[in-house]
Design an enzyme around this catalytic site. Structure first.
Site, PDB file in Angstrom:
ATOM      1  CE  LYS A  31      -3.948   1.884   2.662  1.00  0.00           C
ATOM      2  NZ  LYS A  31      -3.333   3.345   2.474  1.00  0.00           N
ATOM      3  CE  LYS A  67      -4.129   2.969   7.791  1.00  0.00           C
ATOM      4  NZ  LYS A  67      -4.202   4.343   7.323  1.00  0.00           N
ATOM      5  CB  CYS A 111      10.322  35.437  24.334  1.00  0.00           C
ATOM      6  SG  CYS A 111      11.433  35.293  23.237  1.00  0.00           S
ATOM      7  CB  CYS A 160      13.656  38.978  23.781  1.00  0.00           C
ATOM      8  SG  CYS A 160      11.822  38.821  23.534  1.00  0.00           S
TER       9      CYS A 160
HETATM   10  S1  IVH Z   1      -6.592  -0.536  -4.432  1.00  0.00           S
HETATM   11  C1  IVH Z   1     -11.219   0.853  -4.885  1.00  0.00           C
HETATM   12  N1  IVH Z   1      -4.078  -0.848  -4.158  1.00  0.00           N
HETATM   13  O1  IVH Z   1      -4.833   3.549  -0.305  1.00  0.00           O
HETATM   14  C2  IVH Z   1      -9.993   1.070  -4.282  1.00  0.00           C
HETATM   15  N2  IVH Z   1      -5.154   1.218  -3.328  1.00  0.00           N
HETATM   16  O2  IVH Z   1      -6.399   3.654   2.224  1.00  0.00           O
HETATM   17  C3  IVH Z   1      -8.896   0.301  -4.628  1.00  0.00           C
HETATM   18  N3  IVH Z   1      -3.449   2.697  -2.107  1.00  0.00           N
HETATM   19  O3  IVH Z   1      -7.808   4.827  -1.753  1.00  0.00           O
HETATM   20  C4  IVH Z   1      -7.798   0.619  -4.242  1.00  0.00           C
HETATM   21  N4  IVH Z   1      -1.641   1.634  -2.487  1.00  0.00           N
HETATM   22  O4  IVH Z   1      -5.302   5.529  -2.525  1.00  0.00           O
HETATM   23  C5  IVH Z   1      -5.222  -0.013  -3.985  1.00  0.00           C
HETATM   24  N5  IVH Z   1      -1.750  -1.041  -3.966  1.00  0.00           N
HETATM   25  C6  IVH Z   1      -2.853  -0.294  -3.768  1.00  0.00           C
HETATM   26  C7  IVH Z   1      -2.760   0.868  -3.090  1.00  0.00           C
HETATM   27  C8  IVH Z   1      -3.875   1.476  -2.706  1.00  0.00           C
HETATM   28  C9  IVH Z   1      -2.294   2.555  -2.105  1.00  0.00           C
HETATM   29  C10 IVH Z   1      -4.451   3.786  -1.571  1.00  0.00           C
HETATM   30  C11 IVH Z   1      -5.667   4.246  -2.324  1.00  0.00           C
HETATM   31  C12 IVH Z   1      -6.897   3.919  -1.673  1.00  0.00           C
HETATM   32  C13 IVH Z   1      -6.212   4.052  -0.236  1.00  0.00           C
HETATM   33  C14 IVH Z   1      -7.000   3.555   1.030  1.00  0.00           C
END
Ligand code: IVH
Length: 676
Positions: A116, A319, A413, A416
């Site tokens: 991600k 996450k 401060c 000063c």
């Molecule tokens: S797929 C229909 N793949 O993460 C939504 N998203 O927190 C499909 N993101 O809105 C998203 N890397 O902006 C997908 N490999 C990845 C991603 C990714 C980052 C972001 C994206 C999403 C957000 C959600």
């Protein structure tokens, strides 16, 4: 503990979340960690499940955050852009997989796992293989048209390669993420530090802030990157891929940058193993990752499973927890910035965190310390927000010793001794003494820095000496330095003194925007300074501007100048001391070179232009500069007085208004003809 009143607590949570949404999505400057933010949303969702009658249709749990900002044209996505549900727990990830197996009544599902990427979601449209548009997610339905900025991304091809195995659709919206590498982030921050500018907290904020710059030339100076991972509207429908993996292959074959690696898994445990592998590798990856995205591979099954109002039900983000460490807070020191803001800094017992030794961390402001009840001597947990700059997250109360007393934010401060003030509606506490030595030093350093007047020989160390000696108290003093005095600064300094004095003299006719930027007006950066220079053409004119010159009917007249900045400008020039300083600068012979004045022609004197949409070859700034070089004015809104509206592709409401008012609409070619 007494249960809070659900209605009250839910309203409170909605308000807090809206506040953090604004900071994250629009200002790219979040105050809390993703984890804390997700926790707030989760709490609200739980209340909504328990109290369905109190759940609002437009609750933040039901929609995607809104990143739209002033100054961009809106564009409606042909297919909605969703967000992703997320979790921090492996157990919940397994439940997600079990749910899909149950609902689809099969156990032979295939999943792909991707990093991600922590950046800003974007949708890039290609028509017959040509790049026509790039739009941010916005509110999921419509976003900001950032085509000009996206075109500065080197890896984003203007034209796709079609191959036999990867047929090109007639139209396709491809979804992805714009981001910045850790290396580029550090390069820009190092430069900002050198220039005494505020540092960006993490690559995500810097990337998001850059994408929303109105001046594409600023964007081009920062290296943005992009990866594409998803599919939106596609035409014809026969051009749809069968699987996520196949689509991944196509994206690559078309010549687009993709996420660097995909894992394939066929069960819950396999999915978790892939996530663990990614977690191991992520610190060595050149791009910022904050998790893993798990997607059902089959596009047909994705359709069967469908989506909620804000996220697909066939995908889930896992996450990673930001890395934390516990250590003791030895002291709280206070830094005084250029504008007098007092920033508390935690002095920590050094501790290892995500590969580096951390001994200082930001505490943001006094309210934050009070809210978390952080006391000197406490054991605190520190976290690397976005993995870069550490912040103090919380206090370990179990380890608090009785002698630790609540922290009192200094009423004076530390430099000063002037009593501090807090402006209404601001969290920042300031030293109001404009002659406070730190402020003077920082202000002069900023004025002389490369980003402002770029005066050679007037680096930070030199400024320190001039201020320390008392020769420079205000900016005009720079133009009255005494050569004999300077010669006392060291042996054999004759030559360099003359060079310095010449550089200072030469700065008197530097470009106007450099002076504007050099004044260090809060919220006014280099790009805005350029806009202001173009529109006002002189320091005096800028100093005399009124709110009406900046904003009309809530619409910004000058692209890029929002209400906050306009208010800061007005406040700055309303101050007698600042006005006197500008007068003195002008009296001392400062005569900025403005693009409108001199050098150019006068073909457009008395004429007003409005620019809208994407022009085929010129950025808006370039077009504006060309118009102003001929004495014309560029305005942000169309009225009966507008001489011409210059429209490009995807022109929006301004074009409609021009047509309604009967204002002449021209294109870039006609503008060039007029200029010739
Ligand atoms: S797929 C229909 N793949 O993460 C939504 N998203 O927190 C499909 N993101 O809105 C998203 N890397 O902006 C997908 N490999 C990845 C991603 C990714 C980052 C972001 C994206 C999403 C957000 C959600």
């Amino acid at each position: 503990m007494a249960q809070p009143d659900p209605e009250k607590r839910m309203a409170e949570l909605r308000e807090i979340i809206a506040h953090h949404d604004e900071l994250y999505y629009r200002q790219a400057a979040p105050e809390i960690s993703d984890r804390d933010y997700d926790e707030l949303k989760r709490e609200l969702a739980e209340w909504e499940v328990a109290n369905p009658l109190l759940a609002l249709i437009d609750s933040p749990t039901q929609k995607v955050g809104d990143d739209r900002s002033d100054g961009f044209e809106s564009y409606v996505h042909r297919e909605r852009m969703m967000s992703l549900d997320n979790t921090y727990s492996g157990e919940e990830m397994q439940e997600f997989i079990a749910r899909l197996e149950r609902e689809l009544e099969r156990t032979d599902l295939t999943f792909v796992i991707e990093p991600k990427i922590d950046g800003l979601a974007v949708s890039v449209t290609y028509e017959h293989g040509r790049l026509v548009r790039a739009v941010t997610r916005g509110n999921g339905v419509e976003g900001d048209d950032i085509t000009a900025n996206a075109k500065t991304i080197r890896d984003l091809p203007g034209e796709l390669k079609g191959t036999g195995d990867a047929p090109l659709p007639d139209v396709i919206e491809i979804r992805g993420e714009i981001f910045m590498t850790t290396e580029e982030f550090q390069r820009i921050n190092a430069e900002r530090e050198e220039q005494g500018q505020e540092l960006y907290k993490n690559p995500r904020n810097l990337a998001a802030g850059t994408v929303k710059q109105l001046d594409a030339t600023v964007v081009a100076q920062r290296r943005l990157e992009i990866v594409l991972y998803g599919r939106g509207y596609t035409e014809p429908v026969e051009a749809l891929p069968q699987t996520q993996q196949q689509f991944f292959g196509w994206v690559k074959a078309w010549g687009l940058p993709t996420v660097p690696h995909q894992w394939v898994a066929r069960s819950g445990p396999e999915v978790l193993a892939a996530i663990a592998e990614l977690d191991d590798q992520r610190h060595h990856l050149p791009y910022p990752t904050d998790g893993a995205v798990v997607k059902l591979d089959s596009i047909a099954l994705q359709r069967t499973i469908g989506a909620t109002s804000k996220a697909p039900r066939w995908a889930m983000a896992y996450k990673f927890e930001a890395e934390r460490a516990e250590t003791q807070l030895r002291a709280i020191s206070i830094q005084v910035g250029r504008t007098g803001v007092l920033t508390p800094v935690a002095e920590l017992e050094p501790v290892q965190l995500a590969g580096t030794t951390v001994s200082r961390a930001t505490l943001h402001n006094g309210d934050e310390i009070a809210r978390k009840d952080i006391r000197v001597g406490d054991f605190v947990s520190v976290e690397k927000a976005g993995e870069i700059i550490p912040a103090v997250i919380a206090v370990n109360l179990a380890r608090r010793r009785p002698e630790c007393v609540p922290y009192e934010f200094p009423a004076k401060c530390p430099v000063c001794g002037t009593a501090t003030i807090q402006l209404e509606g601001e969290v920042a506490v300031r030293c109001p003494n404009v002659e406070c030595p730190v402020q003077v030093r920082r202000r002069v350093q900023h004025f002389a820095s490369r980003a402002s007047l770029d005066i050679e020989g007037l680096g930070e160390a030199m400024v320190d000496q001039l201020v320390e000696k008392g020769w420079v108290k205000r900016l005009p003093d720079l133009y009255q330095l005494d050569r004999e005095n300077l010669l006392t600064l060291g042996k054999n300094v004759g030559k360099s003194t003359d060079k310095l004095l010449a550089a200072i003299e030469a700065s008197k006719t530097a470009e106007l925007w450099r002076f504007i930027h050099g004044l260090g007006i809060p919220h006014v950066g280099a790009a805005a300074s350029k806009d202001l220079a173009r529109v006002f053409g002189g320091l005096r004119e800028l100093a005399d501007a009124t709110m009406a010159d900046y904003v009309k009917d809530k619409e910004s007249v000058i692209s890029g100048i929002g209400a906050t900045m306009a208010a800061a400008l007005i406040a700055y020039f309303a101050d007698e001391q600042n006005r006197a300083m500008i007068d003195d600068l002008l009296t001392l012979g400062v005569n900025p070179d403005s693009p409108g004045a001199g050098g150019g022609g006068s073909k457009f004197v008395g004429q007003t232009f409005v620019l809208t949409g994407t022009l085929p070859t010129l950025t808006r700034n370039e077009a504006a500069e060309m118009i102003e070089a001929q004495g014309g004015k560029v305005s942000g809104s169309v009225s009966k007085k507008t001489s011409y509206v210059v429209a490009g592709t995807e022109a929006g409401s301004k074009l409609a208004k021009a047509e309604k008012l009967g204002v002449t609409v021209i294109n870039e070619a006609t503008l060039r003809d007029l200029l010739d």
